[in-house]
Design an enzyme around this catalytic site. Structure first.
Site, short mmCIF file in Angstrom:
data_model
loop_
_atom_site.label_atom_id
_atom_site.label_comp_id
_atom_site.label_asym_id
_atom_site.label_seq_id
_atom_site.Cartn_x
_atom_site.Cartn_y
_atom_site.Cartn_z
N SER A 23 0.81 -1.22 0.00
CA SER A 23 0.00 0.00 0.00
C SER A 23 0.85 1.27 0.00
O SER A 23 0.44 2.29 -0.54
CB SER A 23 -0.92 0.02 1.23
OG SER A 23 -1.76 -1.11 1.24
N LYS A 42 13.69 0.03 -1.97
CA LYS A 42 12.34 0.19 -1.44
C LYS A 42 11.95 1.66 -1.58
O LYS A 42 12.58 2.54 -1.00
CB LYS A 42 12.30 -0.24 0.03
CG LYS A 42 10.93 -0.20 0.69
CD LYS A 42 11.03 -0.74 2.11
CE LYS A 42 9.70 -0.75 2.83
NZ LYS A 42 9.82 -1.31 4.20
N ASP A 135 6.55 -9.31 14.26
CA ASP A 135 5.78 -9.80 13.11
C ASP A 135 6.53 -10.93 12.42
O ASP A 135 6.63 -10.97 11.20
CB ASP A 135 5.49 -8.66 12.13
CG ASP A 135 4.40 -9.02 11.11
OD1 ASP A 135 3.56 -9.90 11.42
OD2 ASP A 135 4.38 -8.44 10.01
#
Length: 451
Positions: A23, A42, A135
């Site tokens: 996103s 990135k 995570d």
């Protein structure tokens, strides 16, 4: 600039093919023009991360990646920026995700053990520097050309300095199937113990080829996680079962630690002694990246209106947070006792500014003191002491989307009956901004119908 194949970034990197996107960012293969080294670039859109209040998260990711320079962690080489974009120049890991390897079937025990040893070594290194990943999952574990493991995606990581005075973390993060019971509980948790749990789930997945906690109903899955309710595949050896029982212990106080895992007999089979060293040879990692945060991020706040400025201070919710806060999915009742603080929640399609103004007006009408705190936290206090001291209520605004918010009331101090009375008086006064009180049917209004 528009990132296209063949473009040159700041006369230093050639941008190649698109590797993936999310996103807020796209990742490209790149080439260092000076030495022809392959890199991953990135590309982060500043405007998008500003709107979604992710600027601090990006800053934290840079800080974290500088702290955890280890052979089993994807390295950050450089950070650059233009007026509209931030560029992370990262180590290129061309072996793909470990997840793709597992998707083709379970791994042999010796292969799974090698990856688990590398994972635990890297996590031990992170924890020694006060960093908790939060995570961990096979999708965030990459393999290099030598089939060695590399941990990626530190976007949800927490630094030790983010702990509250109780020494615990309080932000719900992670992917549901890998989240520890105490995180689901939404109480404070030890980031190191939560990472250990996720490592245990990963080890199970590597050896079994599927998740230990599965259910079509997410609530049932959470219940299984909280009770550590899973089945052993027949091919799991007694040594593996013994280790996993200690890792997948639902009680974090008795759960095995990383250092104890590293002493386990099954873990130590064929262990490379270099993985036990917290001090990594300097020739195996690159130098620390020095980033001028002000020039990288720029003074973007001048380009947004007052409403967005207020929104920047709110707590953003990820999908797991929303599930946890929703009345139908809140599992905290499984753990809380009768003395726990009372809470109530409502959702609203109004802006944070409008919600704050309305709460302030209602507080004044009820003769409550009204104080604004940081992070979308509002405080209301009674004017005089009751049976159990001065009643105090926190109202916290969470952003789900820019146009949709959740407001959570929590009684911090005072008499419960007095709190219930105030809450009943507030409900009709707040009807203009309430879309739905949690636990009740929402009004027949779509999000697009708001004025």
């Amino acid at each position: 600039m528009v990132e296209q194949k063949g473009n040159i970034l700041m006369k230093r990197y050639e941008i190649g093919k698109l590797l993936g996107q999310g996103s807020f960012a796209k990742v490209y293969h790149g080439r260092n023009i000076k030495n022809s080294q392959s890199v991953a670039i990135k590309v982060i859109d500043k405007e998008k991360i500003l709107k979604c209040e992710l600027m601090d998260q990006i800053r934290r990711e840079i800080s974290v990646m500088n702290l955890v320079r280890h052979p089993c962690i994807v390295q950050l080489y450089e950070v650059m920026a233009t007026k509209t974009k931030i560029y992370f120049i990262l180590e290129y890991v061309k072996g793909g995700e470990l997840f793709n390897k597992v998707r083709r079937g379970r791994l042999k025990e010796e292969v799974a053990r090698k990856y688990f040893q590398q994972l635990i070594s890297a996590i031990d290194f992170c924890h020694s520097r006060g960093v908790y990943h939060r995570d961990l999952k096979p999708e965030n574990l990459l393999l290099d050309e030598n089939r060695n493991l590399k941990i990626s995606d530190f976007g949800l990581s927490a630094l030790a300095e983010c702990k509250r005075q109780d020494g615990l973390l309080h932000t719900t993060c992670g992917t549901p199937a890998y989240v520890a019971p105490e995180v689901i509980n939404r109480k404070g948790y030890d980031g190191a113990k939560a990472d250990v749990w996720a490592c245990g789930v990963i080890l199970y997945v590597l050896l079994a080829g599927y998740l230990p906690f599965q259910d079509k109903n997410v609530i049932n899955m959470y219940k299984k996680i909280c009770k550590a309710e899973f089945k052993w595949p027949s091919w799991f050896s007694s040594d593996i079962r013994k280790l996993l029982r200690r890792i997948l212990d639902p009680n974090p106080a008795t759960r095995i630690s990383v250092s104890e895992i590293m002493e386990d007999p099954w873990f130590r089979v064929g262990l490379n002694s270099d993985l036990l060293n917290k001090t990594i040879p300097t020739d195996k990692v690159d130098k620390v990246v020095h980033v001028d945060m002000d020039s990288t991020f720029g003074n973007l706040s001048n380009n947004i209106n007052e409403g967005k400025q207020e929104a920047e201070n709110l707590t953003s919710l990820n999908a797991f947070d929303i599930i946890s806060l929703s009345s139908g999915f809140d599992l905290s009742a499984m753990f809380e006792d009768e003395n726990s603080k009372e809470e109530s929640k409502f959702t609203s399609t109004n802006t944070a500014t409008t919600i704050t103004k309305k709460l302030e007006d209602v507080a004044k009408n009820l003769r409550l003191k009204f104080l604004k705190k940081n992070g979308g936290l509002l405080k209301m206090e009674g004017s005089k002491p009751g049976r159990k001291g001065v009643m105090s209520i926190n109202a916290e605004i969470f952003q789900i989307t820019p146009d949709f918010h959740l407001v959570e009331f929590t009684k911090i101090n005072g008499d419960t009956l007095e709190y219930q009375k105030v809450k009943q008086e507030m409900r009709p006064a707040l009807k203009d901004i309430v879309w739905a009180w949690q636990g009740e049917q929402p009004q027949p209004q779509s999000l697009n119908e708001q004025s």
